[in-house]
Design a protein around this motif. Structure first.
Motif, PDB file in Angstrom:
ATOM      1  N   LEU A  38       0.844  -1.201   0.000  1.00  0.00           N
ATOM      2  CA  LEU A  38       0.000   0.000   0.000  1.00  0.00           C
ATOM      3  C   LEU A  38       0.876   1.247   0.000  1.00  0.00           C
ATOM      4  CD1 LEU A  38      -2.853  -0.765   2.552  1.00  0.00           C
ATOM      5  CD2 LEU A  38      -3.090  -0.363   0.095  1.00  0.00           C
TER       6      LEU A  38
ATOM      7  N   ALA B 281      -2.439   5.738   1.453  1.00  0.00           N
ATOM      8  CA  ALA B 281      -3.597   4.871   1.708  1.00  0.00           C
ATOM      9  C   ALA B 281      -3.788   4.760   3.211  1.00  0.00           C
ATOM     10  CB  ALA B 281      -3.391   3.497   1.085  1.00  0.00           C
TER      11      ALA B 281
ATOM     12  N   ALA C 215     -10.788   5.818  -3.994  1.00  0.00           N
ATOM     13  CA  ALA C 215     -10.169   5.354  -2.746  1.00  0.00           C
ATOM     14  C   ALA C 215      -9.870   3.852  -2.783  1.00  0.00           C
ATOM     15  CB  ALA C 215     -11.070   5.684  -1.560  1.00  0.00           C
TER      16      ALA C 215
ATOM     17  N   PRO D 193      -5.794   2.240  -4.653  1.00  0.00           N
ATOM     18  CA  PRO D 193      -4.535   1.793  -4.044  1.00  0.00           C
ATOM     19  C   PRO D 193      -4.588   0.337  -3.563  1.00  0.00           C
ATOM     20  CG  PRO D 193      -5.162   3.939  -3.184  1.00  0.00           C
ATOM     21  CD  PRO D 193      -6.307   3.447  -4.007  1.00  0.00           C
ATOM     22  N   TYR D 194      -5.757  -0.116  -3.175  1.00  0.00           N
ATOM     23  CA  TYR D 194      -5.900  -1.491  -2.701  1.00  0.00           C
ATOM     24  C   TYR D 194      -5.842  -2.463  -3.877  1.00  0.00           C
ATOM     25  CZ  TYR D 194      -6.942   0.851   1.585  1.00  0.00           C
ATOM     26  OH  TYR D 194      -6.831   1.643   2.694  1.00  0.00           O
TER      27      TYR D 194
END
Length: 101
Positions: free
Chosen positions: A15, A19, A79, A82-83
């Motif tokens: 990550l 994040a 959002a 990034p995951y």
């Protein structure tokens, strides 16, 4: 610790600093580890949101983001990116020769 915990930590290690995973998100990252093992580089932002939604359902069933991905505003959708990227990076790392898992 299990192989899923190892994969969850691997995902977390990829990550970016900006994040901000939710506190006490160990169970969420275990779900992400299952996603990684099931879909690998095919994991999408929709998958990440669905995994988060399943986890959030047990924590806060009234959370306003518990809607289908397509119903989210753009900043909330972004959002999840990034995951997705961390799962992809962990998938590539796990696939490297000499790495078990």
């Amino acid at each position: 610790m299990s192989y899923l915990c190892d994969d969850a930590r691997l995902i977390q290690s990829h990550l970016p600093p900006q994040a901000r995973p939710p506190e006490d998100a160990d169970a969420l990252f275990l779900i992400y580890a299952v996603l990684m093992r099931a879909k690998g580089l095919g994991v999408t932002d929709v998958d990440v949101h669905d995994a988060w939604a399943a986890w959030m359902e047990t924590r806060n069933p009234g959370h306003p983001a518990l809607v289908p991905f397509d119903s989210l505003d753009e900043s909330t959708r972004l959002a999840d990116l990034p995951y997705v990227q961390a799962i992809h990076a962990a998938t590539r790392e796990r696939a490297r020769p000499g790495r078990s898992g």
